[in-house]
Motif scaffolding. Structure first.
Motif, PDB file in Angstrom:
ATOM      1  N   ASP A  58      15.975   1.788  22.783  1.00 52.68           N
ATOM      2  CA  ASP A  58      15.562   0.605  23.390  1.00 52.68           C
ATOM      3  C   ASP A  58      16.242  -0.654  22.815  1.00 52.68           C
ATOM      4  OD1 ASP A  58      13.570   1.908  25.027  1.00 52.68           O
ATOM      5  OD2 ASP A  58      12.077   1.191  23.688  1.00 52.68           O
ATOM      6  N   LEU A  59      16.959  -0.396  21.280  1.00 54.15           N
ATOM      7  CA  LEU A  59      17.387  -1.772  20.794  1.00 54.15           C
ATOM      8  C   LEU A  59      18.859  -1.747  21.322  1.00 54.15           C
ATOM      9  CD1 LEU A  59      17.303  -3.740  18.599  1.00 54.15           C
ATOM     10  CD2 LEU A  59      18.269  -2.002  17.014  1.00 54.15           C
ATOM     11  N   VAL A  60      19.107  -3.022  21.914  1.00 61.03           N
ATOM     12  CA  VAL A  60      20.380  -3.320  22.404  1.00 61.03           C
ATOM     13  C   VAL A  60      21.472  -3.771  21.342  1.00 61.03           C
ATOM     14  CG1 VAL A  60      21.708  -4.957  23.955  1.00 61.03           C
ATOM     15  CG2 VAL A  60      19.458  -4.159  24.527  1.00 61.03           C
ATOM     16  N   LEU A  61      22.626  -3.070  21.547  1.00 63.57           N
ATOM     17  CA  LEU A  61      23.881  -3.318  20.367  1.00 63.57           C
ATOM     18  C   LEU A  61      24.879  -4.036  21.010  1.00 63.57           C
ATOM     19  CD1 LEU A  61      23.887   0.524  19.236  1.00 63.57           C
ATOM     20  CD2 LEU A  61      22.700  -1.171  18.207  1.00 63.57           C
ATOM     21  N   ASP A  62      24.872  -5.281  20.539  1.00 61.32           N
ATOM     22  CA  ASP A  62      25.766  -5.969  21.090  1.00 61.32           C
ATOM     23  C   ASP A  62      27.096  -5.828  20.752  1.00 61.32           C
ATOM     24  OD1 ASP A  62      23.903  -8.094  21.894  1.00 61.32           O
ATOM     25  OD2 ASP A  62      24.009  -8.952  19.909  1.00 61.32           O
ATOM     26  N   ALA A  95      21.887   2.417  21.542  1.00 60.72           N
ATOM     27  CA  ALA A  95      22.526   3.794  20.898  1.00 60.72           C
ATOM     28  C   ALA A  95      22.777   4.915  21.741  1.00 60.72           C
ATOM     29  CB  ALA A  95      21.894   4.007  19.515  1.00 60.72           C
ATOM     30  N   GLU A  96      21.685   5.232  22.607  1.00 57.95           N
ATOM     31  CA  GLU A  96      21.703   6.602  23.512  1.00 57.95           C
ATOM     32  C   GLU A  96      22.970   6.276  24.419  1.00 57.95           C
ATOM     33  OE1 GLU A  96      20.523   9.117  22.868  1.00 57.95           O
ATOM     34  OE2 GLU A  96      19.127   8.682  21.224  1.00 57.95           O
ATOM     35  N   GLN A  97      22.928   5.197  25.028  1.00 55.58           N
ATOM     36  CA  GLN A  97      23.795   4.774  26.344  1.00 55.58           C
ATOM     37  C   GLN A  97      25.257   4.761  25.761  1.00 55.58           C
ATOM     38  OE1 GLN A  97      22.055   1.052  27.327  1.00 55.58           O
ATOM     39  NE2 GLN A  97      20.992   1.871  29.219  1.00 55.58           N
ATOM     40  N   ALA A  98      25.540   4.297  24.442  1.00 55.39           N
ATOM     41  CA  ALA A  98      26.745   4.377  23.778  1.00 55.39           C
ATOM     42  C   ALA A  98      27.256   5.819  23.507  1.00 55.39           C
ATOM     43  CB  ALA A  98      26.876   3.633  22.391  1.00 55.39           C
ATOM     44  N   LEU A  99      26.370   6.520  23.078  1.00 57.09           N
ATOM     45  CA  LEU A  99      26.566   7.786  22.686  1.00 57.09           C
ATOM     46  C   LEU A  99      27.069   8.730  24.114  1.00 57.09           C
ATOM     47  CD1 LEU A  99      23.965   8.790  19.971  1.00 57.09           C
ATOM     48  CD2 LEU A  99      26.336   8.544  19.670  1.00 57.09           C
ATOM     49  N   ALA A 100      25.953   8.383  24.951  1.00 58.09           N
ATOM     50  CA  ALA A 100      26.464   9.138  26.176  1.00 58.09           C
ATOM     51  C   ALA A 100      27.769   8.666  26.858  1.00 58.09           C
ATOM     52  CB  ALA A 100      25.318   8.816  27.019  1.00 58.09           C
ATOM     53  N   LEU A 116      26.491   2.854  12.566  1.00 55.26           N
ATOM     54  CA  LEU A 116      26.717   1.598  11.459  1.00 55.26           C
ATOM     55  C   LEU A 116      26.329   0.288  12.627  1.00 55.26           C
ATOM     56  CD1 LEU A 116      29.918   2.467  10.086  1.00 55.26           C
ATOM     57  CD2 LEU A 116      27.876   2.427   9.044  1.00 55.26           C
ATOM     58  N   ALA A 117      26.635   0.391  13.805  1.00 53.76           N
ATOM     59  CA  ALA A 117      25.954  -0.597  14.767  1.00 53.76           C
ATOM     60  C   ALA A 117      24.505  -0.896  14.645  1.00 53.76           C
ATOM     61  CB  ALA A 117      26.636  -0.534  16.061  1.00 53.76           C
ATOM     62  N   LEU A 118      23.910   0.606  14.718  1.00 59.33           N
ATOM     63  CA  LEU A 118      22.455   0.349  14.803  1.00 59.33           C
ATOM     64  C   LEU A 118      21.848  -0.012  13.523  1.00 59.33           C
ATOM     65  CD1 LEU A 118      19.916   1.405  16.358  1.00 59.33           C
ATOM     66  CD2 LEU A 118      20.349   3.591  15.175  1.00 59.33           C
TER      67      LEU A 118
END
Length: 74
Positions: free
Chosen positions: A25-29, A36-41, A51-53
């Motif tokens: 749920d936490l959006v990473l600018d 984080a899940e979307q970025a990993l995917a 580190l961004a998280l």
């Protein structure tokens, strides 16, 4: 960092249940507004996502390297 190490670091820092909420749920600018899940995917660097998280969740820098893991040499 391996994905299993990422998952363990998230669980160590946020707890297993809240960790799933934070990564989902936490959006990473730093990753164009993805979680984080979307970025990993999308294939982003796992350590970079961690580190961004940490920055987004205001985790103290002393805990960015996971519980029980030595900090990298400077």
């Amino acid at each position: 960092m391996r994905l299993s190490e990422f998952r363990q670091a998230v669980a160590d820092e946020f707890g297993p249940s809240y960790g799933r909420v934070v990564t989902g749920d936490l959006v990473l600018d730093e990753f164009s507004g993805h979680t984080a899940e979307q970025a990993l995917a999308a294939g982003e660097d796992i350590r970079g996502v961690w580190l961004a998280l940490c920055r987004a969740a205001d985790v103290p820098q002393s805990r960015w390297y996971g519980v029980g893991l030595p900090q990298p040499r400077q």
